[in-house]
Motif scaffolding. Structure first.
Motif, PDB file in Angstrom:
ATOM      1  N   UNK A   1       0.914  -1.262  -0.107  1.00 24.29           N
ATOM      2  CA  UNK A   1      -0.144   0.032   0.010  1.00 24.29           C
ATOM      3  C   UNK A   1       0.946   1.207  -0.049  1.00 24.29           C
ATOM      4  N   UNK A   2       0.701   2.079  -1.056  1.00 25.44           N
ATOM      5  CA  UNK A   2       1.454   3.372  -1.052  1.00 25.44           C
ATOM      6  C   UNK A   2       0.628   4.512  -0.891  1.00 25.44           C
ATOM      7  N   UNK A   3       1.236   5.604  -0.708  1.00 24.45           N
ATOM      8  CA  UNK A   3       0.056   6.849  -0.513  1.00 24.45           C
ATOM      9  C   UNK A   3       0.318   7.927  -1.549  1.00 24.45           C
ATOM     10  N   UNK A   4      -0.409   8.400  -2.141  1.00 24.18           N
ATOM     11  CA  UNK A   4       0.053   9.466  -3.540  1.00 24.18           C
ATOM     12  C   UNK A   4      -0.815  10.791  -2.963  1.00 24.18           C
ATOM     13  N   UNK A   5      -0.303  12.106  -3.291  1.00 17.92           N
ATOM     14  CA  UNK A   5      -0.871  13.269  -2.985  1.00 17.92           C
ATOM     15  C   UNK A   5      -0.293  14.200  -3.871  1.00 17.92           C
ATOM     16  N   UNK A   6      -1.057  15.487  -4.275  1.00 11.13           N
ATOM     17  CA  UNK A   6      -0.496  16.343  -5.038  1.00 11.13           C
ATOM     18  C   UNK A   6      -1.451  17.505  -5.405  1.00 11.13           C
ATOM     19  N   UNK A   7      -0.957  18.719  -5.887  1.00 13.47           N
ATOM     20  CA  UNK A   7      -1.696  19.953  -6.110  1.00 13.47           C
ATOM     21  C   UNK A   7      -1.430  20.432  -7.588  1.00 13.47           C
ATOM     22  N   UNK A   8      -2.559  20.563  -8.031  1.00  9.05           N
ATOM     23  CA  UNK A   8      -2.634  21.218  -9.578  1.00  9.05           C
ATOM     24  C   UNK A   8      -3.083  22.698  -9.672  1.00  9.05           C
ATOM     25  N   UNK A  47       3.514  13.990  -4.481  1.00 10.88           N
ATOM     26  CA  UNK A  47       4.262  13.575  -3.515  1.00 10.88           C
ATOM     27  C   UNK A  47       3.961  12.110  -3.360  1.00 10.88           C
ATOM     28  N   UNK A  48       4.856  10.881  -2.957  1.00  9.95           N
ATOM     29  CA  UNK A  48       4.358   9.563  -2.706  1.00  9.95           C
ATOM     30  C   UNK A  48       4.998   9.120  -1.549  1.00  9.95           C
ATOM     31  N   UNK A  49       4.193   8.230  -0.791  1.00 13.15           N
ATOM     32  CA  UNK A  49       4.642   7.629   0.324  1.00 13.15           C
ATOM     33  C   UNK A  49       4.962   5.981   0.084  1.00 13.15           C
ATOM     34  N   UNK A  50       6.210   5.633  -0.337  1.00 14.84           N
ATOM     35  CA  UNK A  50       6.164   4.036  -0.986  1.00 14.84           C
ATOM     36  C   UNK A  50       6.297   3.010   0.016  1.00 14.84           C
ATOM     37  N   UNK A  51       5.626   2.084  -0.526  1.00 11.92           N
ATOM     38  CA  UNK A  51       5.804   0.580   0.058  1.00 11.92           C
ATOM     39  C   UNK A  51       6.311  -0.190  -0.997  1.00 11.92           C
ATOM     40  N   UNK A  52       7.786  -0.523  -0.781  1.00 12.92           N
ATOM     41  CA  UNK A  52       8.239  -1.059  -1.986  1.00 12.92           C
ATOM     42  C   UNK A  52       8.129  -2.803  -1.843  1.00 12.92           C
ATOM     43  N   UNK A  53       7.553  -3.086  -2.799  1.00 11.62           N
ATOM     44  CA  UNK A  53       7.019  -4.519  -3.438  1.00 11.62           C
ATOM     45  C   UNK A  53       7.748  -5.194  -4.634  1.00 11.62           C
ATOM     46  N   UNK A  67      10.400  11.589 -19.517  1.00 10.15           N
ATOM     47  CA  UNK A  67      10.514  12.948 -20.349  1.00 10.15           C
ATOM     48  C   UNK A  67       9.150  13.692 -20.656  1.00 10.15           C
ATOM     49  N   UNK A  68       8.199  12.779 -20.581  1.00  9.31           N
ATOM     50  CA  UNK A  68       6.821  13.550 -20.847  1.00  9.31           C
ATOM     51  C   UNK A  68       5.836  13.686 -19.801  1.00  9.31           C
ATOM     52  N   UNK A  69       6.025  12.626 -18.796  1.00 11.76           N
ATOM     53  CA  UNK A  69       5.005  12.517 -17.704  1.00 11.76           C
ATOM     54  C   UNK A  69       5.614  12.272 -16.389  1.00 11.76           C
ATOM     55  N   UNK A  70       4.724  12.651 -15.376  1.00  6.85           N
ATOM     56  CA  UNK A  70       5.151  12.417 -14.064  1.00  6.85           C
ATOM     57  C   UNK A  70       3.840  11.414 -13.389  1.00  6.85           C
ATOM     58  N   UNK A  71       4.219  10.390 -12.918  1.00  9.06           N
ATOM     59  CA  UNK A  71       3.340   9.368 -12.232  1.00  9.06           C
ATOM     60  C   UNK A  71       3.320   9.340 -10.777  1.00  9.06           C
ATOM     61  N   UNK A  72       2.232   9.199 -10.133  1.00 12.74           N
ATOM     62  CA  UNK A  72       1.999   8.691  -8.908  1.00 12.74           C
ATOM     63  C   UNK A  72       1.140   7.629  -8.796  1.00 12.74           C
ATOM     64  N   UNK A  73       1.572   6.609  -8.182  1.00 13.68           N
ATOM     65  CA  UNK A  73       1.042   5.406  -8.273  1.00 13.68           C
ATOM     66  C   UNK A  73       0.968   4.451  -7.127  1.00 13.68           C
TER      67      UNK A  73
END
Length: 239
Positions: A1-8, A47-53, A67-73
């Motif tokens: 389980x990871x946590x993602x968040x952000x502001x646009x 920003x992301x808080x990652x649980x590495x699996x 180069x094109x995108x930023x992914x929070x997953x």
């Protein structure tokens, strides 16, 4: 389980926004002890808080940037190895990690929204387009993973998070009393809203896009009825 968040934002990210994003990250830090990371552009910060699996190396940390995108997953793609092989053999795509995260964003860059139908798994993600300065949200068809967002029309900004609680706490939005009543009476609620005022939830199988002016469009990438009908027809073939 990871946590993602952000502001646009409609205009530029400022010091106050950065402070808010750091506060969001603290609110979701329990979701991923492996790493915490922030990426910022002119009008977007995530920003992301990652649980590495899968692929626990630093190179696979999220947010993941191309180069094109930023992914929070947040989530896991079960058939990522099959999809990766398809991208390598058919499209000659180069991969620098062994993660399903990189497969997810590279697949999107090749196939667009059609790629999400190819993914078998549970996921909630945001993808920021550097060129168009736009943002999309995607959630798995069964809504196993959650993604919430709040649009502040006065300040012309959008905030999102894996947890509605953090959006409420940091913006002091308050509890949606009518929805709480609906829950206690019917034990179910509208899947596109949350227990907090002005906080919306991304429905499963949908893509919500916000352009640089924060104008919203929504499309379905997964039709449950058609999918179940397709599986039923396949079963009939072999019966």
């Amino acid at each position: 389980m990871c946590g993602i968040s952000g502001i646009l934002k409609f205009d530029s990210i400022n010091k106050r926004d950065i402070k808010m994003q750091k506060a969001h990250l603290r609110e979701i830090k329990h979701r991923g002890p492996s790493s915490r990371h922030i990426i910022k552009t002119k009008n977007f910060i995530t920003a992301c808080s990652r649980l590495s699996i899968v692929d626990q190396r630093k190179i696979s940390n999220i947010p993941f940037e191309t180069s094109k995108h930023i992914l929070s997953f947040n989530g896991q793609i079960y058939n990522y190895k099959k999809l990766k092989n398809k991208l390598i053999t058919e499209k000659r795509v180069f991969f620098k990690t062994k993660s399903d995260t990189e497969v997810f964003i590279k697949g999107y860059e090749i196939y667009g929204n059609k790629f999400f139908k190819m993914c078998e798994g549970m996921f909630a993600a945001s993808i920021y387009c550097k060129n168009k300065k736009s943002l999309i949200f995607i959630v798995d068809p069964l809504s196993i993973k959650n993604l919430y967002f709040y649009v502040n029309k006065e300040e012309k900004l959008l905030q999102f998070s894996s947890e509605s609680r953090s959006l409420n706490k940091l913006n002091k939005l308050g509890i949606n009393l009518s929805l709480s009543k609906e829950w206690f009476m019917n034990n179910q609620i509208n899947h596109s809203i949350s227990f907090f005022n002005k906080v919306e939830r991304v429905k499963g199988g949908t893509i919500i896009k916000f352009d640089k002016n924060l104008k919203r469009t929504q499309t379905n990438y997964f039709n449950k009825k058609n999918k179940f009908k397709e599986k039923k027809n396949k079963l009939k073939k072999f019966s």
